[in-house]
Design a protein around this motif. Structure first.
Motif, PDB file in Angstrom:
ATOM      1  N   ARG A  35      40.095 -65.397   4.230  1.00 35.71           N
ATOM      2  CA  ARG A  35      39.225 -64.921   3.163  1.00 35.71           C
ATOM      3  C   ARG A  35      40.020 -64.561   1.918  1.00 35.71           C
ATOM      4  O   ARG A  35      39.478 -64.035   0.951  1.00 35.71           O
ATOM      5  CB  ARG A  35      38.464 -63.660   3.612  1.00 35.71           C
ATOM      6  CG  ARG A  35      37.267 -63.935   4.491  1.00 35.71           C
ATOM      7  CD  ARG A  35      36.611 -62.621   4.902  1.00 35.71           C
ATOM      8  NE  ARG A  35      35.603 -62.852   5.904  1.00 35.71           N
ATOM      9  CZ  ARG A  35      34.278 -62.779   5.677  1.00 35.71           C
ATOM     10  NH1 ARG A  35      33.826 -62.446   4.510  1.00 35.71           N
ATOM     11  NH2 ARG A  35      33.427 -63.028   6.644  1.00 35.71           N
ATOM     12  N   SER A  76      26.675 -73.305  -1.273  1.00 36.74           N
ATOM     13  CA  SER A  76      26.558 -71.995  -0.610  1.00 36.74           C
ATOM     14  C   SER A  76      27.916 -71.344  -0.381  1.00 36.74           C
ATOM     15  O   SER A  76      27.995 -70.272   0.196  1.00 36.74           O
ATOM     16  CB  SER A  76      25.851 -72.175   0.726  1.00 36.74           C
ATOM     17  OG  SER A  76      26.665 -72.943   1.598  1.00 36.74           O
ATOM     18  N   GLU A  78      30.776 -69.194   0.100  1.00 33.87           N
ATOM     19  CA  GLU A  78      31.071 -67.777  -0.155  1.00 33.87           C
ATOM     20  C   GLU A  78      32.450 -67.649  -0.791  1.00 33.87           C
ATOM     21  O   GLU A  78      32.800 -66.608  -1.358  1.00 33.87           O
ATOM     22  CB  GLU A  78      30.991 -66.993   1.166  1.00 33.87           C
ATOM     23  CG  GLU A  78      30.950 -65.483   0.988  1.00 33.87           C
ATOM     24  CD  GLU A  78      30.485 -64.761   2.261  1.00 33.87           C
ATOM     25  OE1 GLU A  78      29.563 -65.275   2.926  1.00 33.87           O
ATOM     26  OE2 GLU A  78      31.051 -63.711   2.586  1.00 33.87           O
ATOM     27  N   ASN A 104      25.422 -63.801  -0.844  1.00 30.80           N
ATOM     28  CA  ASN A 104      26.835 -63.769  -0.454  1.00 30.80           C
ATOM     29  C   ASN A 104      27.554 -62.576  -1.071  1.00 30.80           C
ATOM     30  O   ASN A 104      28.407 -61.952  -0.438  1.00 30.80           O
ATOM     31  CB  ASN A 104      27.541 -65.054  -0.885  1.00 30.80           C
ATOM     32  CG  ASN A 104      27.139 -66.258  -0.032  1.00 30.80           C
ATOM     33  OD1 ASN A 104      26.596 -66.099   1.058  1.00 30.80           O
ATOM     34  ND2 ASN A 104      27.389 -67.452  -0.543  1.00 30.80           N
ATOM     35  N   SER A 105      27.232 -62.263  -2.335  1.00 32.68           N
ATOM     36  CA  SER A 105      27.873 -61.141  -3.016  1.00 32.68           C
ATOM     37  C   SER A 105      27.591 -59.843  -2.271  1.00 32.68           C
ATOM     38  O   SER A 105      28.493 -59.047  -2.015  1.00 32.68           O
ATOM     39  CB  SER A 105      27.350 -61.011  -4.455  1.00 32.68           C
ATOM     40  OG  SER A 105      27.677 -62.161  -5.179  1.00 32.68           O
ATOM     41  N   LYS A 107      26.854 -59.429   0.800  1.00 33.68           N
ATOM     42  CA  LYS A 107      27.525 -59.366   2.102  1.00 33.68           C
ATOM     43  C   LYS A 107      29.004 -59.049   1.940  1.00 33.68           C
ATOM     44  O   LYS A 107      29.593 -58.365   2.758  1.00 33.68           O
ATOM     45  CB  LYS A 107      27.412 -60.706   2.843  1.00 33.68           C
ATOM     46  CG  LYS A 107      26.014 -61.222   3.028  1.00 33.68           C
ATOM     47  CD  LYS A 107      25.253 -60.455   4.060  1.00 33.68           C
ATOM     48  CE  LYS A 107      23.837 -61.011   4.155  1.00 33.68           C
ATOM     49  NZ  LYS A 107      22.958 -60.175   4.951  1.00 33.68           N
ATOM     50  N   ALA A 108      29.612 -59.604   0.881  1.00 33.97           N
ATOM     51  CA  ALA A 108      31.070 -59.494   0.743  1.00 33.97           C
ATOM     52  C   ALA A 108      31.490 -58.267  -0.070  1.00 33.97           C
ATOM     53  O   ALA A 108      32.683 -57.959  -0.146  1.00 33.97           O
ATOM     54  CB  ALA A 108      31.623 -60.775   0.111  1.00 33.97           C
TER      55      ALA A 108
ATOM     56  N   THR B  46      32.981 -73.883   6.042  1.00 33.03           N
ATOM     57  CA  THR B  46      32.423 -72.535   5.858  1.00 33.03           C
ATOM     58  C   THR B  46      32.406 -71.714   7.148  1.00 33.03           C
ATOM     59  O   THR B  46      31.787 -70.660   7.191  1.00 33.03           O
ATOM     60  CB  THR B  46      30.991 -72.617   5.283  1.00 33.03           C
ATOM     61  OG1 THR B  46      30.186 -73.403   6.161  1.00 33.03           O
ATOM     62  CG2 THR B  46      30.980 -73.236   3.909  1.00 33.03           C
ATOM     63  N   GLY B 155      25.853 -68.264   3.404  1.00 37.75           N
ATOM     64  CA  GLY B 155      27.288 -68.096   3.182  1.00 37.75           C
ATOM     65  C   GLY B 155      28.010 -67.781   4.480  1.00 37.75           C
ATOM     66  O   GLY B 155      27.380 -67.639   5.541  1.00 37.75           O
ATOM     67  N   THR B 156      29.309 -67.666   4.395  1.00 41.00           N
ATOM     68  CA  THR B 156      30.107 -67.499   5.616  1.00 41.00           C
ATOM     69  C   THR B 156      29.841 -66.168   6.321  1.00 41.00           C
ATOM     70  O   THR B 156      29.840 -66.101   7.546  1.00 41.00           O
ATOM     71  CB  THR B 156      31.603 -67.648   5.273  1.00 41.00           C
ATOM     72  OG1 THR B 156      31.799 -68.969   4.765  1.00 41.00           O
ATOM     73  CG2 THR B 156      32.482 -67.447   6.479  1.00 41.00           C
ATOM     74  N   SER B 157      29.596 -65.090   5.560  1.00 44.99           N
ATOM     75  CA  SER B 157      29.271 -63.809   6.210  1.00 44.99           C
ATOM     76  C   SER B 157      28.004 -63.951   7.040  1.00 44.99           C
ATOM     77  O   SER B 157      27.881 -63.380   8.127  1.00 44.99           O
ATOM     78  CB  SER B 157      29.064 -62.700   5.170  1.00 44.99           C
ATOM     79  OG  SER B 157      30.273 -62.408   4.521  1.00 44.99           O
TER      80      SER B 157
END
Lengths: 200, 484
Positions: A35, A76, A78, A104-105, A107-108, B46, B155-157
């Motif tokens: 990541r 998509s 991330e 995604n934002s 989540k991250a 991903t 997304g990956t999460s």
């Protein structure tokens, strides 16, 4: 996930609409299996241009990106969020985000703050007139603030309640869901037999 | 005491609402719904960070039997039987193989007959069925909506979340109907329809909506045409695109390896028929289009909404009313090295790409071969034909399409995403221009500095022959050769 309450950092004016995720990070940079380490890919094509905003001081040290509408459209990946975070961004301010990017934002741990288009215009003008001006993104009060005096900008931003709560608490989504394992078990017990499976 | 009777209050619902409601595991005030996921598709790009997350937390894959993986995004389309030359790509693919083995996930690796683009192999295997929820760490997951499934990219999460729990927290989207009346004229395809639609809505027009494509023009489409339409839902910002399942859908699924069999088939079809939008249901928004006025459609700019009919010209940014659109158009023309007013048919291309999850299925290859049979690719033009899956490649070879392509001077490749996103070696060189049957014309999408025009399959094939953007109607008839 790290808690986010508020962040103040140098604002970066990105005068573009429709910044798609291929611009944020091209596919050729997506081959890493971690990541981290995606900062080199951030806006890779545009960073070849010496005049690009992130190639100029003091914007290079920015941590709040202010962009036009439809930010994060397309893929998509991330990795687009990670690239922004790996570079040092904590928040993106835009009048409209693509759904997947916004998800995604959240989540991250990157704050995607949706504001009125006029607010972005005023922020751009302010950040270009006074490079290095800091922007505060306050998640607690859902406000974005920058500058002082007559050109100062202060306005509210939109972010959904659930994402805001998770970011403020720094909660792990999977942990929350696994606390409802009984509900998942019950749902699975009632699934119809004709639904396909991949292992036989 | 009389037994309390549960009274079900009838409420007319759309296809999307029905599928959604059937998958709610948990609903609570102030929280998104927790939705059950019926099928999770995995690929090499991903997923590695998601599997890493599981390992770090000591979690397992909850339902490996609802999960399937393949290798598509970064794999080479030549020498696919040899180790991948690029070490970084190889590491990513090998990571997927290790993860699939460790967590017990079914994998179709490079070289396997079922390998291919995730969105091609799901339907091909019969895993994609009406009424399902389907996710994948790829935005073109919307493709599967053609079957009446609720399918979207994550997304990956979220990939990690689905692996760990087989669910996803999701806020309920709004619903939109895109009703397409009339019939598409000959030579005008599903791709032209969806490009016309996106030029009308812009790239953000579908944002926040699950879209249902309906009306006579949609019902007339084959499953492959329907997939092309749903595939590009994300290009106008929609959460997902769906089409009500009908006999065309059932006929496509029946007999496929993972399709229901016997009594299960009957139960499934009965349920699938109930999913159609109720006659009195309402949508939050509706767009109505007329297919009979549509023509081959191509893009001139750097997002899929910047398109015009092939018979048109590069637009003048000064004519655009919206200031943002104007600036975007100016930047796009500069990047694309195009001048306002140039007829689209005068634009010459270096490379033509036929393939991708948008247009890499067998019907697409048949259409391309039909145009190319007895013709040759123009000098200085490269035509790359990349089947969407290994099965599509084998089928095309069975039908002799590969011979048509090779005789025309095209490159016939192995299956994968290839030049759609230029992650493997199939890329445009800086400044090169392509006509591409893929889905995105973003700056640098097909290679750094590359310029992309999105087109339909017949336009791609005709463009390869003439070297300039063309439709089959622009081609000289093929001489009937030997019999003269």
């Amino acid at each position: 996930m790290e808690k986010f309450t508020q962040h103040t950092g140098i604002g970066v004016p990105l005068r573009r609409s429709n910044v798609d995720t291929d611009q944020i990070i091209p596919a050729s940079y997506l081959k890493r299996v971690t990541r981290t380490g995606f900062e080199d890919g951030l806006f890779a094509a545009w960073r070849n241009d010496p005049g690009f905003v992130l190639n100029r001081e003091p914007y290079a040290a920015g941590s709040v990106l202010v962009a036009g509408p439809d930010f994060g459209t397309g893929s998509s990946r991330e990795h687009a969020v990670w690239a922004l975070q790996n570079y040092g961004f904590r928040a993106v301010v835009s009048p409209r985000f693509a759904d997947i990017f916004r998800g995604n934002s959240g989540k991250a741990g990157l704050v995607a703050a949706q504001v009125d288009e006029k607010v972005v215009q005023r922020l751009w003008d302010l950040l270009e007139a006074e490079p290095g001006t800091t922007v505060t993104v306050d998640l607690e009060s859902r406000t974005v603030r920058a500058g002082e005096g007559p050109d100062a900008v202060e306005d509210s931003f939109d972010i959904d309640d659930y994402t805001r709560w998770r970011l403020l608490e720094g909660l792990d989504d999977i942990g929350i869901t696994l606390s409802h394992a009984d509900d998942i078990d019950a749902f699975e017990a009632a699934r119809p037999s004709y639904k396909p499976v991949t292992l036989h | 005491m009389p037994e309390e009777q549960e009274v079900e209050i009838y409420r007319a619902r759309t296809l999307a609402e029905k599928v959604w409601e059937e998958h709610v595991v948990r609903r609570a005030d102030g929280e998104p719904d927790l939705l059950y996921i019926d099928l999770h598709l995995i690929h090499e790009v991903t997923s590695p960070q998601a599997f890493d997350g599981l390992r770090l937390a000591g979690r397992r894959v909850r339902r490996p039997d609802l999960t399937v993986a393949t290798e598509d995004h970064n794999v080479p389309t030549v020498d696919w039987d040899k180790p991948i030359a690029d070490p970084v790509s190889r590491t990513q693919v090998e990571t997927l193989r290790r993860n699939a083995e460790e967590f017990g996930v079914r994998l179709h690796p490079l070289g396997d007959k079922e390998q291919g683009i995730v969105h091609i192999i799901g339907p091909q295997l019969g895993l994609t069925q009406p009424g399902m929820t389907i996710v994948c760490g790829d935005s073109h997951t919307s493709t599967h909506g053609a079957f009446g499934a609720l399918a979207f990219g994550i997304g990956t999460s979220e990939v990690e979340h689905v692996l760990a729990t087989q669910t996803l927290p999701q806020s309920r989207p709004k619903t939109m109907a895109v009703t397409v009346n009339g019939s598409l004229p000959d030579g005008v395809t599903a791709k032209d329809l969806v490009l016309t639609l996106i030029a009308h809505t812009g790239t953000g027009g579908g944002q926040g909506y699950v879209v249902e494509y309906r009306g006579p023009a949609i019902e007339e489409l084959s499953m492959e045409g329907r997939m092309t339409i749903c595939n590009m839902s994300i290009e106008w910002g929609a959460k997902a695109g769906m089409i009500a399942p009908d006999q065309t859908t059932f006929d496509y699924i029946e007999g496929r390896p993972e399709a229901p069999k016997g009594a299960d088939w009957d139960a499934a079809v009965e349920h699938w028929r109930s999913l159609r939008t109720d006659a009195d249901a309402t949508f939050d928004k509706e767009i109505v289009l007329d297919a009979s006025t549509m023509t081959p459609f191509v893009t001139w700019g750097t997002n899929p909404g910047q398109g015009v009919p092939l018979g048109g010209a590069v637009p003048d940014p000064a004519d655009l009313e919206d200031a943002d659109d104007r600036v975007a158009a100016e930047k796009a023309l500069e990047y694309m090295a195009l001048e306002a007013g140039t007829p689209m048919r005068e634009i010459s291309v270096d490379t033509v790409f036929v393939g991708s999850c948008t247009n890499g299925r067998i019907e697409d290859l048949r259409l391309a071969a039909e145009v190319l049979r007895g013709r040759t690719v123009a000098a200085d033009t490269r035509l790359l034909v990349v089947p969407g899956s290994a099965r599509v490649r084998l089928q095309a070879e069975d039908e002799g399409l590969d011979v048509v392509f090779k005789e025309a001077g095209a490159e016939w490749r192995g299956a994968g995403c290839s030049m759609c996103l230029g992650m493997n070696p199939d890329q445009l060189a800086p400044g090169e221009r392509s006509a591409s049957t893929s889905n995105r014309n973003f700056e640098g999408r097909q290679g750094k500095g590359g310029r992309t025009h999105l087109v339909s399959v017949p336009v791609a094939a005709a463009t390869a022959v003439r070297g300039t953007l063309s439709s089959p109607a622009d081609l000289e008839p093929v001489a009937s050769g030997e019999e003269v």
